[in-house]
Design an enzyme around this catalytic site. Sequence first.
Site, PDB file in Angstrom:
ATOM      1  N   GLY A  20       0.810  -1.214   0.000  1.00 40.58           N
ATOM      2  CA  GLY A  20       0.000   0.000   0.000  1.00 40.58           C
ATOM      3  C   GLY A  20       0.845   1.265   0.000  1.00 40.58           C
ATOM      4  O   GLY A  20       0.566   2.227  -0.733  1.00 40.58           O
ATOM      5  N   PHE A 121      18.925 -18.336   1.702  1.00 42.49           N
ATOM      6  CA  PHE A 121      17.531 -18.501   2.105  1.00 42.49           C
ATOM      7  C   PHE A 121      16.968 -19.742   1.422  1.00 42.49           C
ATOM      8  O   PHE A 121      17.442 -20.147   0.351  1.00 42.49           O
ATOM      9  CB  PHE A 121      16.705 -17.260   1.721  1.00 42.49           C
ATOM     10  CG  PHE A 121      15.964 -16.648   2.881  1.00 42.49           C
ATOM     11  CD1 PHE A 121      16.622 -15.870   3.815  1.00 42.49           C
ATOM     12  CD2 PHE A 121      14.602 -16.853   3.044  1.00 42.49           C
ATOM     13  CE1 PHE A 121      15.945 -15.297   4.881  1.00 42.49           C
ATOM     14  CE2 PHE A 121      13.918 -16.284   4.098  1.00 42.49           C
ATOM     15  CZ  PHE A 121      14.595 -15.505   5.026  1.00 42.49           C
ATOM     16  N   GLN A 241       0.285 -21.255   2.786  1.00 46.04           N
ATOM     17  CA  GLN A 241       1.606 -21.732   3.218  1.00 46.04           C
ATOM     18  C   GLN A 241       1.719 -21.842   4.731  1.00 46.04           C
ATOM     19  O   GLN A 241       1.336 -20.925   5.454  1.00 46.04           O
ATOM     20  CB  GLN A 241       2.688 -20.779   2.713  1.00 46.04           C
ATOM     21  CG  GLN A 241       4.100 -21.217   3.057  1.00 46.04           C
ATOM     22  CD  GLN A 241       5.129 -20.306   2.428  1.00 46.04           C
ATOM     23  OE1 GLN A 241       5.450 -19.261   2.968  1.00 46.04           O
ATOM     24  NE2 GLN A 241       5.634 -20.699   1.259  1.00 46.04           N
ATOM     25  N   HIS A 243       4.585 -21.978   7.363  1.00 47.12           N
ATOM     26  CA  HIS A 243       6.024 -21.758   7.541  1.00 47.12           C
ATOM     27  C   HIS A 243       6.534 -22.807   8.511  1.00 47.12           C
ATOM     28  O   HIS A 243       5.923 -23.058   9.552  1.00 47.12           O
ATOM     29  CB  HIS A 243       6.276 -20.356   8.096  1.00 47.12           C
ATOM     30  CG  HIS A 243       7.699 -19.927   8.029  1.00 47.12           C
ATOM     31  ND1 HIS A 243       8.690 -20.495   8.801  1.00 47.12           N
ATOM     32  CD2 HIS A 243       8.317 -18.973   7.281  1.00 47.12           C
ATOM     33  CE1 HIS A 243       9.849 -19.920   8.527  1.00 47.12           C
ATOM     34  NE2 HIS A 243       9.647 -18.993   7.610  1.00 47.12           N
ATOM     35  N   LEU A 253       6.881 -16.194  14.335  1.00 45.87           N
ATOM     36  CA  LEU A 253       7.805 -16.687  13.329  1.00 45.87           C
ATOM     37  C   LEU A 253       9.259 -16.603  13.784  1.00 45.87           C
ATOM     38  O   LEU A 253       9.697 -15.604  14.353  1.00 45.87           O
ATOM     39  CB  LEU A 253       7.633 -15.878  12.042  1.00 45.87           C
ATOM     40  CG  LEU A 253       8.190 -16.510  10.778  1.00 45.87           C
ATOM     41  CD1 LEU A 253       7.431 -17.775  10.446  1.00 45.87           C
ATOM     42  CD2 LEU A 253       8.079 -15.525   9.626  1.00 45.87           C
ATOM     43  N   THR A 255      12.552 -16.581  11.739  1.00 50.07           N
ATOM     44  CA  THR A 255      12.883 -16.389  10.331  1.00 50.07           C
ATOM     45  C   THR A 255      13.704 -17.523   9.734  1.00 50.07           C
ATOM     46  O   THR A 255      14.538 -18.148  10.394  1.00 50.07           O
ATOM     47  CB  THR A 255      13.649 -15.069  10.124  1.00 50.07           C
ATOM     48  OG1 THR A 255      14.041 -14.961   8.745  1.00 50.07           O
ATOM     49  CG2 THR A 255      14.908 -15.013  10.971  1.00 50.07           C
ATOM     50  N   GLU A 256      13.457 -17.734   8.441  1.00 55.59           N
ATOM     51  CA  GLU A 256      14.256 -18.664   7.665  1.00 55.59           C
ATOM     52  C   GLU A 256      15.724 -18.248   7.643  1.00 55.59           C
ATOM     53  O   GLU A 256      16.615 -19.053   7.381  1.00 55.59           O
ATOM     54  CB  GLU A 256      13.707 -18.693   6.239  1.00 55.59           C
ATOM     55  CG  GLU A 256      13.937 -19.952   5.475  1.00 55.59           C
ATOM     56  CD  GLU A 256      12.954 -20.036   4.327  1.00 55.59           C
ATOM     57  OE1 GLU A 256      13.416 -20.178   3.187  1.00 55.59           O
ATOM     58  OE2 GLU A 256      11.733 -19.962   4.573  1.00 55.59           O
ATOM     59  N   ARG A 287       9.614 -24.085   1.707  1.00 61.25           N
ATOM     60  CA  ARG A 287       8.852 -24.161   2.951  1.00 61.25           C
ATOM     61  C   ARG A 287       7.871 -25.320   3.000  1.00 61.25           C
ATOM     62  O   ARG A 287       7.677 -25.925   4.054  1.00 61.25           O
ATOM     63  CB  ARG A 287       8.129 -22.822   3.176  1.00 61.25           C
ATOM     64  CG  ARG A 287       9.105 -21.709   3.501  1.00 61.25           C
ATOM     65  CD  ARG A 287       8.430 -20.363   3.569  1.00 61.25           C
ATOM     66  NE  ARG A 287       9.386 -19.345   3.996  1.00 61.25           N
ATOM     67  CZ  ARG A 287       9.087 -18.061   4.117  1.00 61.25           C
ATOM     68  NH1 ARG A 287       7.859 -17.638   3.840  1.00 61.25           N
ATOM     69  NH2 ARG A 287      10.005 -17.193   4.512  1.00 61.25           N
ATOM     70  N   HIS A 368       0.991 -19.233   7.703  1.00 60.77           N
ATOM     71  CA  HIS A 368       1.840 -18.067   7.474  1.00 60.77           C
ATOM     72  C   HIS A 368       1.407 -17.158   6.338  1.00 60.77           C
ATOM     73  O   HIS A 368       1.348 -15.950   6.509  1.00 60.77           O
ATOM     74  CB  HIS A 368       3.271 -18.557   7.229  1.00 60.77           C
ATOM     75  CG  HIS A 368       4.270 -17.468   6.983  1.00 60.77           C
ATOM     76  ND1 HIS A 368       4.476 -16.438   7.882  1.00 60.77           N
ATOM     77  CD2 HIS A 368       5.124 -17.241   5.942  1.00 60.77           C
ATOM     78  CE1 HIS A 368       5.416 -15.637   7.413  1.00 60.77           C
ATOM     79  NE2 HIS A 368       5.811 -16.084   6.239  1.00 60.77           N
ATOM     80  N   GLU A 399      -0.017  -9.468  -0.332  1.00 57.34           N
ATOM     81  CA  GLU A 399      -0.501 -10.808  -0.012  1.00 57.34           C
ATOM     82  C   GLU A 399      -1.957 -11.027  -0.383  1.00 57.34           C
ATOM     83  O   GLU A 399      -2.362 -12.138  -0.720  1.00 57.34           O
ATOM     84  CB  GLU A 399      -0.299 -11.105   1.480  1.00 57.34           C
ATOM     85  CG  GLU A 399      -0.642 -12.537   1.858  1.00 57.34           C
ATOM     86  CD  GLU A 399      -0.358 -12.871   3.308  1.00 57.34           C
ATOM     87  OE1 GLU A 399      -0.662 -14.000   3.727  1.00 57.34           O
ATOM     88  OE2 GLU A 399       0.163 -12.002   4.035  1.00 57.34           O
ATOM     89  N   ARG A 410       5.188 -20.227  -1.876  1.00 57.14           N
ATOM     90  CA  ARG A 410       6.027 -19.031  -2.003  1.00 57.14           C
ATOM     91  C   ARG A 410       7.419 -19.275  -1.433  1.00 57.14           C
ATOM     92  O   ARG A 410       7.558 -19.818  -0.342  1.00 57.14           O
ATOM     93  CB  ARG A 410       5.379 -17.838  -1.286  1.00 57.14           C
ATOM     94  CG  ARG A 410       6.256 -16.591  -1.313  1.00 57.14           C
ATOM     95  CD  ARG A 410       5.601 -15.411  -0.641  1.00 57.14           C
ATOM     96  NE  ARG A 410       5.430 -15.573   0.788  1.00 57.14           N
ATOM     97  CZ  ARG A 410       6.410 -15.450   1.698  1.00 57.14           C
ATOM     98  NH1 ARG A 410       7.654 -15.228   1.312  1.00 57.14           N
ATOM     99  NH2 ARG A 410       6.134 -15.579   2.982  1.00 57.14           N
ATOM    100  N   LEU A 416       8.302  -9.868   0.322  1.00 56.94           N
ATOM    101  CA  LEU A 416       8.732  -8.474   0.306  1.00 56.94           C
ATOM    102  C   LEU A 416       9.023  -8.003  -1.113  1.00 56.94           C
ATOM    103  O   LEU A 416       8.754  -6.847  -1.465  1.00 56.94           O
ATOM    104  CB  LEU A 416       9.960  -8.278   1.204  1.00 56.94           C
ATOM    105  CG  LEU A 416       9.726  -8.482   2.706  1.00 56.94           C
ATOM    106  CD1 LEU A 416      11.014  -8.275   3.502  1.00 56.94           C
ATOM    107  CD2 LEU A 416       8.641  -7.534   3.233  1.00 56.94           C
TER     108      LEU A 416
END
Length: 596
Positions: A20, A121, A241, A243, A253, A255-256, A287, A368, A399, A410, A416
């Site tokens: 946005g 990642f 998904q 996670h 979460l 993070t990965e 994932r 997630h 999303e 994803r 992002l």
Amino acid sequence: MSKPQVHQFDAVIVGAGGAGLMAALHASKAIKVAVISKLYPTRSHTGTAQGGISAALANMEGETDSWEWHAYDTVKGSDYLADQDAVDVLCKEAIDAVIELEHMGLPFDRFPNGKISQRRFGGHTNNETGKPVHRACHAADRTGHMILQTLYQQCIKNQVNFYDEFQVVDLIRVGNEVRGIVAVELATGAFHIFHSKAVLFATGGWGRCWEVTSNAHSLTGDGAAICLRRGVPMEDMEFFQFHPTGIYKLGILITEGVRGEGGILLNADGERFMERYAPTIKDLASRDVVSRAIYLEIARGKGINGQNYVHLDVRPKTVNYYFEKDGESRRIDDAYIEAKLPDIADFTRTYLGIDPLKEPMPIQPTAHYAMGGIPTDVDGRVLLDTQGTTLDGMYAAGEVACVSVHGANRLGTNSLVDLVVFGRRSGKHMVEYCRHASLSPLPDGAADEVMAAFDRIRTHNGNTKPHVLRQKMQKAMTANVGVFRTAELLQNAQGILAQLQQEFQDVTIDDKGKRFNTDLLEAWELGCLLDLAEVTAVSALARTESRGGHARDDYPERDDANWLQHTFCLRTADGRYELSYKPVTIGRYQPKKRVY
């Protein structure tokens, strides 16, 4: 009911997260824009994104990369359901988008040579060797937070009009054209109409349909549900998904990036089990693969202490990982973890009482991210059918939208990328649309229907509490529409959800006032969640194959002959659901079995 106040703008953007704000920033350079958010903008869910944003910058010394490799990884990770023309746009424009963020002042971490630091990642590989590649640009483990702050500052600088703590509750659609939205002001309970030429929804996902989720309480799928009620189909809703690394029971979460920095997954035997499921890339598989592996280990009785979780271990004494510093290769140490993953270390100490430098972290898959949502083209224009008919003046990004670049699964960091690339493209296209479109008049009683619905919830004296229905819905979705599914489970979910929809008509709330009535708004949000849960179950039952985030125990194989297509689910005027399908756009990469 009092008459709603009317505001006029060229374009109205609903949601103040990354998509946005990026759209608002670019649109506001040429047209009058309002951003409407039920939260203060910097509390938007983009701020929770931790590990990084991918772009094929190839900043790691001695390493090569390309946007085509990024595109291949995205298509492969999607289990070949992503539209490859859209993926090319995503990965090619990611490079410029990240550099644009850098020029705006986003404080990325740096390599010693001064270039933006990049980490490994899940699912991101050197396409020639199959080994992990450093592609995720990061600001410690708070990358989304930094993107959000940077974009908000730029929007303030650009004098974007913000309406904070206004909850959008309806879309004003006349025929094949949108004319604005209806919102509730939280502070007063008053209704407002925002009359505009164009509307963009960037309202995020709906992870709150499930019991354990990484999503904030605010992610209730408002934008998608509003569009569904106004005759817009939902695309690929069966693909949600999970996670693999959410904090046990809480869903917060991890993070990965923890695995990108060398963290490994261990079962009750202390075995690094991902070596069996993904021999080449191991813990950095995509994932869906890792989430299913964790569930299978638990099913084998290999959960820690017999419970429904495994360990994520990033302790320097157990992780055999090296990094470059001052031209030398050094083994990972406490200082490195504290510098690269400060928020994760703080989360686990705060919520679990566990120091990740000394103990492994208990994790389980957590709901997630929605791969499906409002169907759009690469410029954010909302599609009404499988033939590509657009709804004039209507846009979606982030999303809540389905471009589709994520397909059935994803890749980490691509959320992002999605926000900034398609937020920017949507904002620019809105400018072109608004320059040539006129401001059509509002229909009579544009807000009457939704105002009556709110008044009915507020004043009704029934026997059903919203929190009770919410818990029933979440239990049903977790048990029946989770990581593994069958026809029996999905049919069971549909039956429960149909019953909950009936019970929702008798919902009652305690707060009968209007000012800051969160009781009322949460009841309305529950209606949105129930609608999206139903669409998810209906779409999932129809897809008789396993692909990405949609794993059917009764149809365990991927079926490209029959299911290399996108699901469109439309709710009819009588409340039924109609399914139609659209072929996936195939480009350079022909579908083949995924190997990690």
